[in-house]
Enzyme design. Structure first.
Site, PDB file in Angstrom:
ATOM      1  N   CYS A  21     -12.473 -16.453 -82.591  1.00 31.93           N
ATOM      2  CA  CYS A  21     -13.796 -16.545 -83.212  1.00 31.93           C
ATOM      3  C   CYS A  21     -14.872 -16.011 -82.272  1.00 31.93           C
ATOM      4  O   CYS A  21     -14.664 -15.916 -81.054  1.00 31.93           O
ATOM      5  CB  CYS A  21     -14.097 -17.978 -83.611  1.00 31.93           C
ATOM      6  N   CYS A 112      -9.897 -19.835 -85.903  1.00 32.51           N
ATOM      7  CA  CYS A 112      -9.742 -19.268 -84.567  1.00 32.51           C
ATOM      8  C   CYS A 112      -8.419 -19.699 -83.944  1.00 32.51           C
ATOM      9  O   CYS A 112      -8.049 -20.873 -83.997  1.00 32.51           O
ATOM     10  CB  CYS A 112     -10.915 -19.719 -83.697  1.00 32.51           C
ATOM     11  N   ASP A 399     -15.263 -80.772 -66.352  1.00 34.59           N
ATOM     12  CA  ASP A 399     -14.199 -81.248 -67.239  1.00 34.59           C
ATOM     13  C   ASP A 399     -14.784 -81.671 -68.577  1.00 34.59           C
ATOM     14  O   ASP A 399     -15.999 -81.864 -68.725  1.00 34.59           O
ATOM     15  CB  ASP A 399     -13.467 -82.423 -66.589  1.00 34.59           C
TER      16      ASP A 399
END
Length: 584
Positions: A21, A112, A399
């Site tokens: 291309c 292309c 905790d």
């Protein structure tokens, strides 16, 4: 002004005749400024054909198996919302974008043989508009963007050959000519010396390592001529694609392209002939193509590049046509993805419940409690930021049965792929209030947006920081005030803590030395007293009280010569000066 000169004509004619291309011709002729690439494909083709009309010389290099002048591709009648006629292997003249919309319906285009259509229809405004429609429909909030593309891996294979053709043609061009960019293309005063300043991405700068068809045929054609290879002659496909598409994206979306943007638009191209173009590499270099669980195909870009660097020149020449055959189909678009980089929110939280874990509590695949601190905060953030998920972190953890009081514990939240990212300070305050109103188990303060780098302050010197606790302690023996007063005089007590039994399933076995900086007692009754401690961060307070079957030494029980246990524990302060305190 047309960017090619008379010295380029042989090369341009050869490339065009083999199915390349116009934009790829510009790339291999070294046109290194954006303007010519930005013309429409029709304009470029017309200008190139006009430029070559005066070319009367026969091509020097005979091209094996030249392709037909025009490749007529099957036209698929596909609507914007469907791809009914697209075959499963991807062949056809339609490029698919996620939901099946087409990238182009130009069935007369010669695809292309180098870029496979990337620099043809996928650079045109029609395609860019469809990508932008996807971006706008994604719902992301952005003021700039970074655009990335992923090309089919066989482009590396196909790009090997134009270098050869260009250079062989230039052997027969006028020596001493200059390129349009001012660089010497063939600048030796001696007819037997030809210098090229190009290195294929697949090759190293060392001639001894150039093993592909291009180098082999250059060597054969040049014979005893000297040849030097440099960089920066060829314009890389991604560079040319960026020159063309970036202005179109900015114009369509109204925002600049910025390589540092957190918002990324990525387009993934694929081609149905990838296996056909690359299978010979797997046969010659099988060790380069090892299946991976997370890869659909072994023919990845890195694997193909690795094989091209290893393949012997004679094997490459035998296996792959030069020039490449014209493709049967143009590239397809596998997907268009929009993604935003994570944003980060920080603050401090207080936890008032003794039945609430910091993060989801799951044992043997079973969830124990319905919520957590992280979820009570982040569920609101996910909604407001429209994020996919979150990652919660904090300066230490308590905790499930421990409260966090005082000015709270610093935390940071990573919000993954947020769609909304812009908030005013007032909106953040309102979001904080919304979190606080939703639950009496937690409260949040100093909520703010922060950077990823700032989060590091929360973890810096974490074990050197101090924390203050309040513990309600029980003893098996009756005690008097005088029995606990000596604890007030102990300063900077060093203790050795073997990994507690209760966390041994998730922490490595080790002995950690920690410091109890100070203690203060408050007598309650004959079997209870309250102990206020200031300790090094990372100290296991419960184990310091009861001893954990002798795994923590010394401990409160051993110091008092009693059996001691902890009934309640509160975190009174976490001495980390981050994030910055905000006005109420």
């Amino acid at each position: 002004m047309f960017p090619l000169t008379e010295e380029n004509k042989h090369v341009a004619q050869l490339l065009l005749s083999t199915g390349t291309c116009p934009r790829c011709i510009f790339r291999f002729c070294g046109v290194d400024f954006p303007a010519p690439y930005k013309l429409s494909y029709e304009e470029l083709l017309g200008e190139l054909q006009k430029f070559l009309e005066t070319e009367k010389d026969e091509l020097i290099l005979e091209v094996p198996n030249p392709p037909s002048k025009k490749i007529r591709l099957q036209e698929l009648e596909v609507g914007i919302d469907g791809i009914d006629n697209l075959s499963q292997n991807g062949e056809g003249r339609v490029s698919v974008i996620e939901d099946g919309s087409t990238a182009s319906k130009n069935s007369n285009l010669n695809v292309c043989n180098v870029c496979l259509g990337i620099l043809q229809e996928f650079c045109e405004k029609e395609f860019i508009k469809k990508v932008c429609q996807k971006v706008e429909a994604s719902g992301f909030e952005f003021t700039n963007l970074v655009f990335s593309v992923s090309f089919p891996p066989q482009l590396s294979v196909r790009e090997c050959w134009p270098f050869l053709e260009c250079h062989i043609q230039m052997e027969h061009s006028t020596l001493g000519g200059t390129r349009t960019n001012g660089k010497a293309f063939c600048g030796s005063p001696h007819p037997n010396f030809l210098k090229f300043e190009y290195v294929n991405p697949c090759w190293t700068s060392d001639l001894k390592n150039c093993k592909h068809a291009a180098w082999l045929l250059v060597k054969q054609e040049m014979g005893k001529q000297s040849l030097s290879l440099g960089r920066n002659d060829i314009i890389q496909l991604k560079e040319a694609y960026k020159w063309i598409t970036h202005p179109l994206f900015s114009e369509e979306l109204g925002v600049p392209i910025d390589g540092k943007s957190l918002f990324e638009v990525s387009v993934v191209f694929a081609h149905p002939e990838t296996v056909e173009d690359c299978h010979f590499l797997r046969a010659v270099c099988p060790d380069c193509f090892k299946p991976a669980k997370n890869k659909q195909s072994v023919f990845t870009r890195m694997a193909v590049m690795k094989a091209l660097n290893k393949i012997k020149e004679e094997d490459f020449r035998k296996q792959f046509p030069c020039p490449p055959n014209s493709p049967k189909a143009v590239c397809t678009v596998l997907e268009i993805e929009c993604a935003h980089g994570a944003v980060f929110v920080a603050g401090r939280y207080n936890k008032y419940s003794r039945n609430l874990p910091q993060t989801p509590w799951i044992i043997d695949g079973e969830r124990k409690l319905e919520s957590s601190v992280g979820e009570l905060i982040c569920d609101h953030l996910l909604t407001e930021f429209k994020a996919e998920s979150f990652n919660f972190s904090s300066s230490g953890r308590e905790d499930v049965d421990v409260r966090t009081l005082g000015n709270g514990r610093p935390f940071a939240i990573e919000l993954v792929n947020p769609h909304r990212v812009h908030f005013t300070s007032q909106e953040i305050k309102e979001l904080q209030q919304k979190i606080n109103n939703a639950s009496n188990k937690i409260q949040v303060r100093d909520l703010q947006l922060v950077t990823r780098e700032a989060i590091g302050h929360m973890k810096e010197g974490e074990e050197e920081k101090t924390k203050t606790y309040s513990a309600l302690i029980w003893t098996n023996k009756t005690i008097q005030r005088k029995d606990i007063e000596f604890l007030n005089d102990i300063k900077d007590l060093k203790i050795d803590q073997k990994t507690p039994l209760r966390v041994l399933h998730r922490r490595p076995l080790a002995v950690r030395t920690r410091i109890i900086h100070s203690m203060e007692t408050c007598y309650v009754d004959e079997h209870h007293f309250r102990l206020y401690l200031k300790t090094q961060a990372g100290t296991y307070i419960k184990e310091f009280v009861h001893g954990d079957f002798g795994r923590t030494k010394p401990n409160i029980g051993s110091l008092m010569n009693v059996t001691a246990d902890i009934l309640e524990l509160d975190v009174e302060s976490v001495d980390v000066d981050w994030p910055p305190a905000l006005d109420d």
